[in-house]
Write a protein that holds these residues in place. Structure first.
Motif, PDB file in Angstrom:
ATOM      1  N   TYR A  90      61.356   4.204  -3.611  1.00  0.00           N
ATOM      2  CA  TYR A  90      61.328   5.346  -4.637  1.00  0.00           C
ATOM      3  C   TYR A  90      60.901   4.598  -5.828  1.00  0.00           C
ATOM      4  CZ  TYR A  90      65.202   7.410  -1.866  1.00  0.00           C
ATOM      5  OH  TYR A  90      65.799   7.951  -1.013  1.00  0.00           O
ATOM      6  N   VAL A  91      60.467   3.365  -5.951  1.00  0.00           N
ATOM      7  CA  VAL A  91      59.935   2.592  -6.987  1.00  0.00           C
ATOM      8  C   VAL A  91      58.527   2.090  -6.644  1.00  0.00           C
ATOM      9  CG1 VAL A  91      59.998   0.413  -8.664  1.00  0.00           C
ATOM     10  CG2 VAL A  91      62.173   1.709  -8.049  1.00  0.00           C
ATOM     11  N   VAL A  92      57.278   2.922  -7.090  1.00  0.00           N
ATOM     12  CA  VAL A  92      56.170   2.717  -6.312  1.00  0.00           C
ATOM     13  C   VAL A  92      55.129   2.112  -7.566  1.00  0.00           C
ATOM     14  CG1 VAL A  92      54.247   3.893  -5.656  1.00  0.00           C
ATOM     15  CG2 VAL A  92      56.523   4.750  -5.280  1.00  0.00           C
ATOM     16  N   PRO A  93      54.364   1.197  -6.958  1.00  0.00           N
ATOM     17  CA  PRO A  93      53.527   0.636  -8.075  1.00  0.00           C
ATOM     18  C   PRO A  93      52.618   1.396  -8.787  1.00  0.00           C
ATOM     19  CG  PRO A  93      53.524  -0.615  -5.742  1.00  0.00           C
ATOM     20  CD  PRO A  93      54.174   0.710  -5.612  1.00  0.00           C
ATOM     21  N   GLY A  94      52.290   1.084 -10.003  1.00  0.00           N
ATOM     22  CA  GLY A  94      51.701   2.109 -10.734  1.00  0.00           C
ATOM     23  C   GLY A  94      52.311   3.163 -11.568  1.00  0.00           C
ATOM     24  N   THR A  95      53.701   3.170 -11.416  1.00  0.00           N
ATOM     25  CA  THR A  95      54.377   4.193 -11.974  1.00  0.00           C
ATOM     26  C   THR A  95      55.248   3.311 -13.213  1.00  0.00           C
ATOM     27  OG1 THR A  95      56.405   3.588 -10.882  1.00  0.00           O
ATOM     28  CG2 THR A  95      55.068   5.466  -9.951  1.00  0.00           C
ATOM     29  N   GLY A  96      55.728   4.220 -14.270  1.00  0.00           N
ATOM     30  CA  GLY A  96      56.395   3.591 -15.457  1.00  0.00           C
ATOM     31  C   GLY A  96      57.680   2.818 -14.978  1.00  0.00           C
ATOM     32  N   LEU A  97      58.170   3.426 -13.830  1.00  0.00           N
ATOM     33  CA  LEU A  97      59.494   2.692 -13.455  1.00  0.00           C
ATOM     34  C   LEU A  97      59.041   1.122 -12.809  1.00  0.00           C
ATOM     35  CD1 LEU A  97      61.293   5.373 -11.028  1.00  0.00           C
ATOM     36  CD2 LEU A  97      62.275   4.283 -12.993  1.00  0.00           C
ATOM     37  N   ALA A 123      62.770   8.673 -13.926  1.00  0.00           N
ATOM     38  CA  ALA A 123      64.021   8.612 -13.392  1.00  0.00           C
ATOM     39  C   ALA A 123      64.762   9.865 -13.322  1.00  0.00           C
ATOM     40  CB  ALA A 123      64.948   7.619 -14.223  1.00  0.00           C
ATOM     41  N   LYS A 124      64.646  10.749 -14.340  1.00  0.00           N
ATOM     42  CA  LYS A 124      65.455  12.042 -14.575  1.00  0.00           C
ATOM     43  C   LYS A 124      64.927  12.913 -13.164  1.00  0.00           C
ATOM     44  CE  LYS A 124      67.625  14.981 -16.904  1.00  0.00           C
ATOM     45  NZ  LYS A 124      69.027  14.744 -17.124  1.00  0.00           N
ATOM     46  N   ARG A 125      63.831  12.744 -12.791  1.00  0.00           N
ATOM     47  CA  ARG A 125      63.488  13.671 -11.527  1.00  0.00           C
ATOM     48  C   ARG A 125      63.941  13.244 -10.282  1.00  0.00           C
ATOM     49  NH1 ARG A 125      58.162  13.399 -14.273  1.00  0.00           N
ATOM     50  NH2 ARG A 125      57.544  11.494 -12.980  1.00  0.00           N
ATOM     51  N   LEU A 126      64.897  11.958 -10.271  1.00  0.00           N
ATOM     52  CA  LEU A 126      65.532  11.510  -9.401  1.00  0.00           C
ATOM     53  C   LEU A 126      67.102  11.726  -9.443  1.00  0.00           C
ATOM     54  CD1 LEU A 126      63.715   8.297  -8.460  1.00  0.00           C
ATOM     55  CD2 LEU A 126      63.668  10.060  -7.038  1.00  0.00           C
ATOM     56  N   GLU A 127      67.625  12.230 -10.645  1.00  0.00           N
ATOM     57  CA  GLU A 127      68.905  12.524 -10.804  1.00  0.00           C
ATOM     58  C   GLU A 127      69.357  13.416  -9.716  1.00  0.00           C
ATOM     59  OE1 GLU A 127      72.232  12.029 -13.029  1.00  0.00           O
ATOM     60  OE2 GLU A 127      70.516  12.199 -14.523  1.00  0.00           O
ATOM     61  N   GLY A 128      70.688  13.015  -9.155  1.00  0.00           N
ATOM     62  CA  GLY A 128      71.379  13.791  -7.973  1.00  0.00           C
ATOM     63  C   GLY A 128      70.512  13.428  -6.862  1.00  0.00           C
ATOM     64  N   ALA A 129      69.505  13.011  -6.628  1.00  0.00           N
ATOM     65  CA  ALA A 129      68.720  13.128  -5.276  1.00  0.00           C
ATOM     66  C   ALA A 129      69.417  12.622  -4.046  1.00  0.00           C
ATOM     67  CB  ALA A 129      67.345  12.063  -5.536  1.00  0.00           C
ATOM     68  N   GLU A 130      68.828  13.193  -3.109  1.00  0.00           N
ATOM     69  CA  GLU A 130      69.501  13.002  -1.640  1.00  0.00           C
ATOM     70  C   GLU A 130      68.395  13.034  -0.577  1.00  0.00           C
ATOM     71  OE1 GLU A 130      71.771  16.610  -0.765  1.00  0.00           O
ATOM     72  OE2 GLU A 130      73.229  16.295  -2.322  1.00  0.00           O
ATOM     73  N   VAL A 131      69.016  12.226   0.516  1.00  0.00           N
ATOM     74  CA  VAL A 131      67.923  11.833   1.420  1.00  0.00           C
ATOM     75  C   VAL A 131      67.668  13.117   2.153  1.00  0.00           C
ATOM     76  CG1 VAL A 131      67.567  10.489   3.541  1.00  0.00           C
ATOM     77  CG2 VAL A 131      68.687   9.483   1.660  1.00  0.00           C
ATOM     78  N   LYS A 132      66.096  13.562   2.613  1.00  0.00           N
ATOM     79  CA  LYS A 132      66.095  14.768   3.116  1.00  0.00           C
ATOM     80  C   LYS A 132      65.438  14.495   4.311  1.00  0.00           C
ATOM     81  CE  LYS A 132      64.713  16.942  -1.396  1.00  0.00           C
ATOM     82  NZ  LYS A 132      63.559  17.477  -2.287  1.00  0.00           N
ATOM     83  N   GLN A 133      65.302  15.534   5.137  1.00  0.00           N
ATOM     84  CA  GLN A 133      64.735  15.414   6.575  1.00  0.00           C
ATOM     85  C   GLN A 133      63.538  14.639   6.603  1.00  0.00           C
ATOM     86  OE1 GLN A 133      66.839  15.891   9.388  1.00  0.00           O
ATOM     87  NE2 GLN A 133      65.147  14.994  10.574  1.00  0.00           N
ATOM     88  N   ASP A 134      62.616  15.101   5.828  1.00  0.00           N
ATOM     89  CA  ASP A 134      61.006  14.411   5.836  1.00  0.00           C
ATOM     90  C   ASP A 134      61.235  13.045   5.551  1.00  0.00           C
ATOM     91  OD1 ASP A 134      60.203  16.918   6.384  1.00  0.00           O
ATOM     92  OD2 ASP A 134      59.457  17.292   4.158  1.00  0.00           O
ATOM     93  N   ASP A 135      62.153  12.396   4.839  1.00  0.00           N
ATOM     94  CA  ASP A 135      62.351  11.169   4.401  1.00  0.00           C
ATOM     95  C   ASP A 135      62.611  10.207   5.848  1.00  0.00           C
ATOM     96  OD1 ASP A 135      62.009  11.672   1.513  1.00  0.00           O
ATOM     97  OD2 ASP A 135      64.306  11.843   1.518  1.00  0.00           O
ATOM     98  N   LEU A 136      62.951  10.827   6.869  1.00  0.00           N
ATOM     99  CA  LEU A 136      63.452  10.133   7.783  1.00  0.00           C
ATOM    100  C   LEU A 136      62.362   9.798   8.880  1.00  0.00           C
ATOM    101  CD1 LEU A 136      66.910  11.967   8.698  1.00  0.00           C
ATOM    102  CD2 LEU A 136      66.436  10.180   7.203  1.00  0.00           C
ATOM    103  N   LYS A 137      61.140  10.551   8.925  1.00  0.00           N
ATOM    104  CA  LYS A 137      60.091  10.269   9.635  1.00  0.00           C
ATOM    105  C   LYS A 137      59.884   8.418   9.954  1.00  0.00           C
ATOM    106  CE  LYS A 137      57.893  14.783   8.612  1.00  0.00           C
ATOM    107  NZ  LYS A 137      56.632  15.368   8.235  1.00  0.00           N
ATOM    108  N   GLY A 138      59.561   8.179  11.100  1.00  0.00           N
ATOM    109  CA  GLY A 138      59.185   6.677  11.504  1.00  0.00           C
ATOM    110  C   GLY A 138      60.470   5.709  11.170  1.00  0.00           C
ATOM    111  N   ARG A 139      61.670   6.352  10.878  1.00  0.00           N
ATOM    112  CA  ARG A 139      62.686   5.496  10.554  1.00  0.00           C
ATOM    113  C   ARG A 139      63.699   5.412  11.904  1.00  0.00           C
ATOM    114  NH1 ARG A 139      63.604   3.693   5.294  1.00  0.00           N
ATOM    115  NH2 ARG A 139      61.769   4.457   3.866  1.00  0.00           N
ATOM    116  N   ARG A 140      64.092   4.181  12.029  1.00  0.00           N
ATOM    117  CA  ARG A 140      65.541   4.087  12.968  1.00  0.00           C
ATOM    118  C   ARG A 140      66.647   5.046  12.133  1.00  0.00           C
ATOM    119  NH1 ARG A 140      65.009  -0.363  16.731  1.00  0.00           N
ATOM    120  NH2 ARG A 140      66.811   0.349  17.403  1.00  0.00           N
ATOM    121  N   ASP A 141      67.646   5.545  13.133  1.00  0.00           N
ATOM    122  CA  ASP A 141      68.809   6.034  12.608  1.00  0.00           C
ATOM    123  C   ASP A 141      69.689   5.303  13.088  1.00  0.00           C
ATOM    124  OD1 ASP A 141      70.853   7.877  11.916  1.00  0.00           O
ATOM    125  OD2 ASP A 141      69.890   9.654  12.729  1.00  0.00           O
ATOM    126  N   PHE A 142      70.364   4.664  12.039  1.00  0.00           N
ATOM    127  CA  PHE A 142      71.607   3.814  12.042  1.00  0.00           C
ATOM    128  C   PHE A 142      73.155   4.482  11.717  1.00  0.00           C
ATOM    129  CE2 PHE A 142      69.122  -0.182  11.683  1.00  0.00           C
ATOM    130  CZ  PHE A 142      68.710  -0.105  13.108  1.00  0.00           C
TER     131      PHE A 142
END
Length: 708
Positions: A294-301, A234-253
């Motif tokens: 963000y919560v992926v199978p196989g992770t502690g989260l 979870a600490k690695r996601l502290e203050g995380a923001e959506v990046k340009q690479d995250d938008l691939k294949g997504r609709r923009d609303f």
């Protein structure tokens, strides 16, 4: 070894006289007292001043095969054990057999939560009287209050306070009288008096609802802190923001007017709304936080989220399913920031009927964090300049939302969706976390409107899962069983109501009419409680069996993946299907998993609900603690053979014990009234009464009244 155990061991060697035992153990008074208890428990027999260890063959005979049971209640002189019923996945619910009544001397010292083997007693008072013949699984973890009796520290367990358990001096953990503690049975004897416990954790004073809530959560395996591995992820996601690479294949609303509506203190915001008018009606968008990104199978989260299965909300606090870096951060649809979402976009006609729907992985940006109370003020025409300015971009959408909601509410009523009043309370705390007020929650238009929009998205997700024929998790509420329907009919008839149903099972429309007809009358509480009791409990299943209460053929949970794991499962399956995974691939990956997940998440949901209600009861008792002697107006909410429960306007409920109602015998009539055999006076559910507060137990969450 306890004196009791030592005496039993000595008597197993040969019979002894009292003076011999006193000389042996050099404890005159204690030996005599212990022998008295042993005789009472049926473990020792006294004849002509000689004490014998009761022979095993002298125990009452049992008949039939032993039945696996869970001990559900232990009182001073008896207990109840519920047979364990194995249900087949997807099959009809198994019929629940009656609980066994077990006399105290035949409990073998079994504790609530123990798994035991029970055999029926030959010549018992009823066919359901039994004897524990073996303890299969021990529940050695307890929660309770420390007390002092006869100079020794004892534990009064929450689940069986009438059976004090002696605390070992070497394992008292520094606990003091009056503290709420967690304990563990370190030594088990043949009866409860022989058990010895050690204190493992101290929560604080049992007169503090906050301390008692900690104990409740502990007892139900609800832990606030996360394991180190999960914290690191979870600490690695502290203050995380959506990046340009995250938008691939997504609709923009992000250019749409999308905003959230929640309670003012909500920090884990997982749903947002958009709405526009179309040529054929409306386009409603329900945009849900894309937690599965963000919560992926196989992770502690993911493993920890699955174990918890749900967030648990108690007054002033939450035990989240996900760490705050996700629940309040990157997964929360906070205003003014980009967030990844999973959107359900629905086309509705002019009557509010959904004619089509599509699901998209998308990105959005909420315009504002809407608050229920503020939007209700806008709808009531009471909003001031500040509110109008805050919602400036959203006011046209809010107006359209109200228009659509009015149509949806009519459709909801037409299909017979039941609106059962459950008496939800808002508990107000001071800076120290003590209850200073209890208010009945009133649901306004905004709350009901959002609920209706979420319901449409959940229904659309269920329809898609069913259409794709893939493994899925459904939210199921089955038909009431015939026995419950019979009890409902008898209760309603006892109230003088027309309880004739067209078929064996009442329809939603029939029950909805009963509820609506009773609303605002003295029978409202009684009718709503009895209808609720007639219902099956909603749960998760891998088969689509419909939702009786909502009057819907298909339903699931899609809209709250931050706080419910079933929603996250639904997101993953639909995401994989939208990405091109076929039925065979999804069956291989999720086929067995959804069956087990349905069972696990349903069980965890029940634990969460029980914990939340128990915590609320403790805080309500705390709020009433300084009001001893005061009088209140209330309504009889339920009746039992041991008294009547009275509910105040603020939802606080307390017991008037039968001993305070009459010197004579009180008879229970149709589970609707207690009738005094001396005077004929009746105390019926729904009757208004004036009561005086005579006591509270914050630890037990109990409030006691007497008639004023």
């Amino acid at each position: 070894m306890s004196l009791r155990a030592k005496i039993l061991k000595e008597l197993e060697k040969r019979p002894r006289r009292l003076k011999e035992l006193k000389a042996k153990f050099d404890e005159d008074k204690k030996v005599q007292a212990v022998l008295g208890f042993l005789v009472k428990d049926g473990l020792v027999v006294e004849k002509d001043g000689v004490y014998f260890r009761k022979a095993r063959s002298a125990q009452p005979a049992t008949t039939g095969d032993a039945v696996k049971c869970t001990v559900v209640k232990v009182a001073k002189n008896f207990g109840f054990a519920a047979p364990v019923v194995e249900e087949e996945a997807g099959g009809p619910p198994a019929e629940k057999p009656a609980d066994f009544f077990v006399p105290g001397r035949f409990l073998l010292g079994a504790m609530p939560g123990d798994v035991v083997l029970v055999k029926r007693l030959v010549g018992g008072r009823s066919e359901d009287e039994g004897q524990v013949v073996a303890i299969v699984e021990e529940n050695n973890k307890l929660v309770g209050v420390v007390d002092r009796q006869e100079g020794r520290l004892v534990l009064l367990p929450d689940r069986c306070p009438a059976l004090p358990l002696q605390i070992k001096k070497s394992a008292d953990g520094g606990a003091e009288v009056g503290e709420k503690v967690a304990a563990e049975i370190l030594e088990r004897g043949e009866s409860h008096r022989d058990h010895r416990v050690g204190i493992s954790q101290c929560f604080g004073s049992s007169d503090s609802a906050k301390s008692c809530t900690k104990a409740i959560l502990y007892a139900n395996d609800i832990v606030k802190s996360f394991p180190g591995k999960v914290k690191a992820e979870a600490k690695r996601l502290e203050g995380a923001e959506v990046k340009q690479d995250d938008l691939k294949g997504r609709r923009d609303f992000r250019d749409r007017v999308i905003f959230t509506i929640d309670s003012a203190d909500t920090k884990d915001i997982d749903d947002a709304i958009s709405l526009t008018r179309t040529e054929t009606g409306y386009e409603l968008g329900v945009h849900i936080a894309d937690v599965s990104n963000y919560v992926v199978p196989g992770t502690g989260l993911d493993e920890e989220a699955y174990h918890r299965a749900t967030s648990v909300y108690t007054p002033g606090a939450v035990v989240p399913m996900l760490p705050r870096q996700l629940s309040n951060g990157i997964c929360s649809l906070n205003p003014g920031v980009d967030r990844l979402c999973f959107s359900c976009v629905m086309a509705l006609d002019v009557t509010g009927k959904v004619t089509d729907f599509s699901f998209y992985k998308a990105v959005m940006r909420s315009r504002v964090k809407g608050v229920y109370s503020e939007i209700n003020s806008i709808y009531a025409g009471l909003a001031g300049g500040e509110l109008v300015e805050k919602y400036a971009d959203c006011l046209p959408t809010l107006e359209l939302m109200r228009e659509l909601y009015d149509k949806l509410a009519k459709r909801r009523a037409a299909r017979g969706c039941m609106e059962i009043e459950t008496g939800e309370a808002k508990i107000v705390l001071d800076a120290d976390g003590r209850a200073v007020d209890v208010k009945k929650v009133e649901r306004g238009v905004a709350e009901q409107m959002i609920e209706e929009f979420m319901l449409l998205a959940n229904t659309s997700a269920a329809k898609l899962g069913k259409k794709l024929k893939v493994p899925f998790l459904y939210r199921v509420h089955e038909l009431p069983d015939p026995d419950r329907v019979t009890r409902l009919h008898d209760a309603l008839t006892g109230m003088g109501l027309d309880a004739k149903f067209a078929g064996e099972t009442p329809t939603q429309l029939e029950l909805s009419k009963l509820l609506n007809d009773a609303r605002g009358t003295s029978l409202e509480r009684a009718v709503h409680i009895n209808v609720l009791r007639s219902m099956a409990k909603a749960k998760y299943l891998s088969e689509p069996k419909g939702h009786f209460g909502l009057a819907l053929p298909d339903y699931t949970h899609f809209t709250s993946p931050i706080r419910r794991y079933p929603d996250l499962i639904v997101h993953r399956i639909l995401s994989a299907a939208l990405a091109g995974a076929n039925e065979k691939e999804l069956t291989g990956k999720y086929g067995e998993f959804v069956v087990e997940a349905a069972r696990h998440t349903s069980e965890r949901e029940v634990l969460a609900m029980v914990s939340e209600r128990s915590a609320d009861d403790c805080y309500k008792a705390e709020y009433m603690a300084d009001k001893i002697g005061q009088e209140f107006e209330g309504t009889i909410s339920s009746v039992t053979n041991f008294g009547i429960y009275v509910e105040l306007e603020n939802t606080v409920e307390g017991l008037v014990h039968v001993s305070r109602l009459s010197d004579g015998e009180m008879n229970l009539a149709n589970s609707m009234a207690l009738v005094d055999s001396l005077t004929g006076k009746s105390y019926r559910i729904g009757d208004p009464v004036r009561v005086r507060l005579i006591g509270v137990s914050i630890s037990a969450g109990n409030v006691d009244f007497e008639l004023a």
